[in-house]
Design a protein around this motif. Structure first.
Motif, PDB file in Angstrom:
ATOM      1  N   ILE A 149       0.886  -1.127  -0.065  1.00 49.02           N
ATOM      2  CA  ILE A 149       0.121   0.012   0.044  1.00 49.02           C
ATOM      3  C   ILE A 149       0.851   1.265   0.002  1.00 49.02           C
ATOM      4  O   ILE A 149       0.252   2.403   0.044  1.00 49.02           O
ATOM      5  N   ALA A 150       2.150   0.920  -0.079  1.00 51.17           N
ATOM      6  CA  ALA A 150       3.046   2.297   0.020  1.00 51.17           C
ATOM      7  C   ALA A 150       2.743   3.327  -0.895  1.00 51.17           C
ATOM      8  O   ALA A 150       2.765   4.573  -0.712  1.00 51.17           O
ATOM      9  N   VAL A 204       7.629   7.517  -1.403  1.00 48.07           N
ATOM     10  CA  VAL A 204       7.497   6.138  -1.431  1.00 48.07           C
ATOM     11  C   VAL A 204       8.523   5.546  -0.490  1.00 48.07           C
ATOM     12  O   VAL A 204       8.260   4.632   0.460  1.00 48.07           O
ATOM     13  N   GLY A 205       9.610   6.007  -0.428  1.00 48.58           N
ATOM     14  CA  GLY A 205      10.778   5.260   0.183  1.00 48.58           C
ATOM     15  C   GLY A 205      10.588   5.557   1.643  1.00 48.58           C
ATOM     16  O   GLY A 205      10.797   4.750   2.448  1.00 48.58           O
ATOM     17  N   GLY A 233      18.407   2.512   8.583  1.00 49.88           N
ATOM     18  CA  GLY A 233      17.436   3.377   7.871  1.00 49.88           C
ATOM     19  C   GLY A 233      18.126   4.012   6.904  1.00 49.88           C
ATOM     20  O   GLY A 233      17.825   4.437   5.816  1.00 49.88           O
ATOM     21  N   ASN A 234      19.429   4.184   7.148  1.00 48.23           N
ATOM     22  CA  ASN A 234      20.393   4.873   6.121  1.00 48.23           C
ATOM     23  C   ASN A 234      21.219   4.095   5.218  1.00 48.23           C
ATOM     24  O   ASN A 234      21.799   4.320   4.543  1.00 48.23           O
ATOM     25  N   LEU A 235      20.937   2.521   5.606  1.00 48.24           N
ATOM     26  CA  LEU A 235      21.789   1.726   4.821  1.00 48.24           C
ATOM     27  C   LEU A 235      21.509   1.456   3.442  1.00 48.24           C
ATOM     28  O   LEU A 235      21.956   0.944   2.414  1.00 48.24           O
ATOM     29  N   ALA A 236      19.952   1.614   3.055  1.00 45.38           N
ATOM     30  CA  ALA A 236      19.372   1.016   1.780  1.00 45.38           C
ATOM     31  C   ALA A 236      20.272   1.679   0.574  1.00 45.38           C
ATOM     32  O   ALA A 236      20.510   1.286  -0.472  1.00 45.38           O
ATOM     33  N   THR A 237      20.157   2.935   0.976  1.00 46.33           N
ATOM     34  CA  THR A 237      20.549   3.820  -0.371  1.00 46.33           C
ATOM     35  C   THR A 237      22.186   4.241  -0.090  1.00 46.33           C
ATOM     36  O   THR A 237      22.713   5.206  -0.951  1.00 46.33           O
TER      37      THR A 237
END
Length: 503
Positions: A33-34, A45-46, A218-222
């Motif tokens: 549902i994001a 969305v992120g 939370g900062n790892l993804a990108t």
């Protein structure tokens, strides 16, 4: 004068399901549902996709806080207070006018969910005769883990009708039903240690650890690990977890029974629930990306394709309930990790340019069977291996450590996928909003996505092998296969059901 009648078993078991399952379902459905939430609340969305991370951090902390509060407060009163607060938070999420409000309500919901888990689950497990334990396991394994398997379909259905708020309204309604049932089903639950000193160390260190861990993850993804805003808080969070465990092991009357859990079977239970949850979550994330961005299935068809996962989770609960009556219970956990490994390898074979949806669904069904034998059963193995009075603290400890593993799963998979793309920004946009990509760019981005998912899946396979080897070494080194569990000693005398070697 408290009611002397025994609590009704069926009503209490149903109460746990009504209390915990809707929230787990809603959090797991956030991926589906994001896009709708982001559009309605004018958010990225992120940011919406990161909500489960914040919620899980709050849940881990809530478990520890609840274990402390239950030592000095009546459990029935605490449950009724928490479920009312949870209803209000669900209503707040349903009417949230902006993303900031939804964020605040979602974090509050995670905290309350953690407190409700510790308030509702352990008493149902330890308050009834031994004949009830297999039924409790059989119901709660699919109810607690099964919510995450049904989430893709539930989220897709409300996303298609653009009615994401309905999920929270339904959760509020279920909360009202749970409150009404609790008035009938719950009996007074006297505090176990009303005069024990408050364990400020456990509460403070667990709160610090969860804040640091989710801030780093939370900062790892990108970003890479060289990005200090990710690396420093994550490393500090891990250090806080270690300090918490060491400090609790040295305390005379700790909130978290670390010393009692330093035995072979509780550690096997920890590895099973933590690695099982992380492996399945990574596989589910990969499968959803395959369906959406490679196989080009709409979310509802993808959810339907994954629906057999719930049936396999039920089978896992049934097998575990059968194993509970035998001396071979740890072997069922090992078999669960093995099934997770097989499912992960099957998923790896599906990472090609034109994957078959049936192949992806079959891989996830096998993985769901493995998760059904490891995620929730790991909690029960550990709980049966400590004194009955320590069950609440033991489950809080396991939840905190399990979620520590899970904090890095989703951002870790996303990071691994993105770094294999020629343009991480374009690949992230392709993952989050595939409909916004020009058709001429899709083949190259799809190839990058497959390469990244293959690399991420390789890490998951390696992690599964390590978990299997660890459990096997524990079996051989410590002779961790117990006798048939002594449920009478556990339920009647408060002794561990499993006599298992100290590490």
């Amino acid at each position: 004068m408290p009611n002397s009648k025994p609590p009704p078993y069926g009503a209490n078991l149903l109460l746990v399901v009504l209390t915990l399952t809707p929230g787990l379902l809603n959090t797991s459905a956030m991926t589906s549902i994001a896009a709708n939430v982001a559009h309605d609340l004018r958010a990225q969305v992120g940011l919406v996709l990161s909500l489960p991370l914040y919620s899980d951090a709050a849940l881990a902390f809530g478990c520890v806080v609840a274990a402390e509060v239950l030592r000095r407060r009546d459990g029935r009163v605490l449950y009724l207070s928490l479920i009312v607060a949870s209803i209000l938070v669900s209503v707040g999420s349903a009417i949230a006018p902006a993303f900031s409000a939804l964020f605040a309500f979602h974090v509050a919901h995670g905290f309350l969910a953690g407190m409700l888990l510790i308030t509702a689950l352990p008493p149902t497990f330890v308050s009834f005769p031994k004949q009830r334990v297999p039924t409790t396991v059989l119901v709660l394994v699919p109810a607690l883990f099964g919510a995450s398997t049904l989430a893709p379909l539930a989220g897709a259905l409300v996303a298609r009708s653009d009615a994401w708020r309905a999920l929270f309204w339904i959760e509020a309604l279920v909360g009202v039903l749970a409150f009404a049932l609790a008035l009938h089903a719950l009996r007074q639950r006297r505090p176990a240690a009303a005069n024990a000193p408050i364990d400020f160390y456990a509460i403070g260190m667990s709160g610090l650890a969860t804040i640091l861990l989710y801030a780093g993850a939370g900062n790892l993804a990108t970003h890479d690990w060289t990005y200090l805003a990710a690396a420093i808080p994550f490393a500090a969070g891990l250090a806080a977890i270690v300090a918490l465990l060491v400090g609790e092991a040295l305390r005379k009357a700790p909130l978290l029974p670390v010393k009692s859990m330093l035995r072979a079977l509780p550690v096997i239970g920890l590895v099973a629930t933590a690695s099982g949850g992380a492996i399945f979550a990574a596989n589910q994330q990969t499968a959803l990306l395959l369906f959406a961005n490679v196989a080009r299935l709409d979310p509802v068809r993808a959810g339907i394709a994954l629906s057999p996962e719930f049936a396999l989770a039920v089978v896992g609960g049934l097998l575990f309930a059968i194993g509970l009556r035998t001396r071979w219970l740890p072997a069922f956990t090992f078999a669960g990790l093995l099934a997770l490994g097989v499912g992960t390898v099957m998923l790896h074979l599906a990472l090609r340019e034109h994957p078959g949806s049936g192949q992806i669904a079959a891989a996830m069904a096998v993985a769901a069977l493995g998760a059904g034998l490891t995620v929730t059963p790991g909690l029960f193995i550990a709980a049966l291996s400590v004194e009955r009075a320590f069950v609440g603290g033991a489950i809080a400890t396991l939840q905190l450590l399990r979620l520590t593993f899970s904090f890095v799963t989703a951002p870790g998979v996303e990071h691994t996928v993105l770094v294999h793309g020629t343009s991480p920004v374009a690949l992230l946009r392709f993952i989050q909003s595939p409909q916004s990509i020009a058709p001429s760019n899709i083949p190259a981005l799809r190839a990058d996505l497959l390469a990244g998912m293959s690399a991420a899946n390789g890490f998951v396979i390696a992690g599964t092998v390590l978990a299997l080897l660890f459990v096997l070494v524990m079996f051989v080194r410590y002779g961790a296969f117990p006798r048939k569990p002594n449920l009478e000693a556990f339920l009647d005398r408060g002794k561990p059901a499993f006599e298992t070697p100290r590490l």
